[in-house]
Every structure is written in C-alpha cells, then in structure tokens.
Design an enzyme around this catalytic site. Structure first.
Site, PDB file in Angstrom:
ATOM      1  N   TYR A 170       0.818  -1.208   0.000  1.00 36.79           N
ATOM      2  CA  TYR A 170       0.000   0.000   0.000  1.00 36.79           C
ATOM      3  C   TYR A 170       0.855   1.262   0.000  1.00 36.79           C
ATOM      4  O   TYR A 170       2.025   1.238   0.352  1.00 36.79           O
ATOM      5  CB  TYR A 170      -0.987   0.020   1.181  1.00 36.79           C
ATOM      6  N   CYS A 171       0.226   2.361  -0.430  1.00 32.17           N
ATOM      7  CA  CYS A 171       0.870   3.669  -0.433  1.00 32.17           C
ATOM      8  C   CYS A 171      -0.195   4.711  -0.097  1.00 32.17           C
ATOM      9  O   CYS A 171      -1.181   4.402   0.561  1.00 32.17           O
ATOM     10  CB  CYS A 171       1.540   3.949  -1.785  1.00 32.17           C
ATOM     11  N   ARG A 172      -0.027   5.917  -0.570  1.00 35.06           N
ATOM     12  CA  ARG A 172      -0.987   6.971  -0.260  1.00 35.06           C
ATOM     13  C   ARG A 172      -2.286   6.795  -1.045  1.00 35.06           C
ATOM     14  O   ARG A 172      -3.362   6.869  -0.493  1.00 35.06           O
ATOM     15  CB  ARG A 172      -0.358   8.339  -0.573  1.00 35.06           C
ATOM     16  N   MET A 209      -3.911   4.699   1.500  1.00 35.92           N
ATOM     17  CA  MET A 209      -4.264   5.230   2.814  1.00 35.92           C
ATOM     18  C   MET A 209      -5.287   6.366   2.735  1.00 35.92           C
ATOM     19  O   MET A 209      -6.022   6.607   3.688  1.00 35.92           O
ATOM     20  CB  MET A 209      -3.015   5.695   3.573  1.00 35.92           C
TER      21      MET A 209
END
Length: 102
Positions: free
Chosen positions: A64-66, A93
């Site tokens: 996952y990332c932003r 996120m």
C-alpha cells in the site's frame, strides 16, 4: 497484479489473519499515519533493495501507499523480481482514512 479494497483488507485484519503488509510510502508519510506495515519506500524497491522481504517471495504480500499508484508500481517491479502473490491495496491510505478512519 491482484488488487484488494481497503474494506476487504480491514476485514482480514479484524479477523485476525496473519498478513504481510508493506508500506511503500516515504518515512514521513508513514510517521503521520500507518496501519502497521513494514516500511519499504518505493525508491528502495526500484533499486531492488528488498532484502527485508526476501522471505516473502512465495507468500501473499499486500502493498500500500498513499493513493494506490506507487503501490501499483511496486507490485509490478516485485513481480518481475519473482514475487508470486503481490496484492495492490486500491485507493491506499487516502481510501482507508475516508472509508475506515484512523
């Protein structure tokens, strides 16, 4: 590349499943808000510095990332490096905070 929604990932966490989470954001982003993933910034993956996750090549790994873009890139790179079961967390996120909160 497989994908998973933040809601489905949260359900796995809530069910107590043991899952491999990798956060490909930068350290300052991770410090602001994270869900417990191993911090491995995309830049390290791009330069193939992935020793921390070498033992996960045959396991399911949620990346996952932003927003889901960097994690998508990370998934593609890891697949070329022989990782067999990488899963991109769609929306990242931002989606987590919008739909689930902190």
């Amino acid at each position: 590349m497989q994908t998973i929604t933040v809601e489905a990932l949260k359900a796995k966490l809530d069910a107590g499943e043991t899952i491999n989470l990798v956060d490909v954001r930068e350290p300052h982003e991770n410090a602001e808000f994270n869900i417990g993933g191993l911090l491995l910034p995309l830049g390290k993956i791009q330069t193939m510095q992935v020793e921390e996750i070498d033992d996960l090549k045959d396991q399911e790994v949620f990346i996952y990332c932003r927003s889901g873009n960097r994690s998508g890139q990370a998934c593609l790179i890891l697949e070329t490096m022989g990782y067999k079961n990488v899963v991109n967390v769609t929306g990242g996120m931002l989606a987590w905070q919008e739909k689930i909160g902190r």
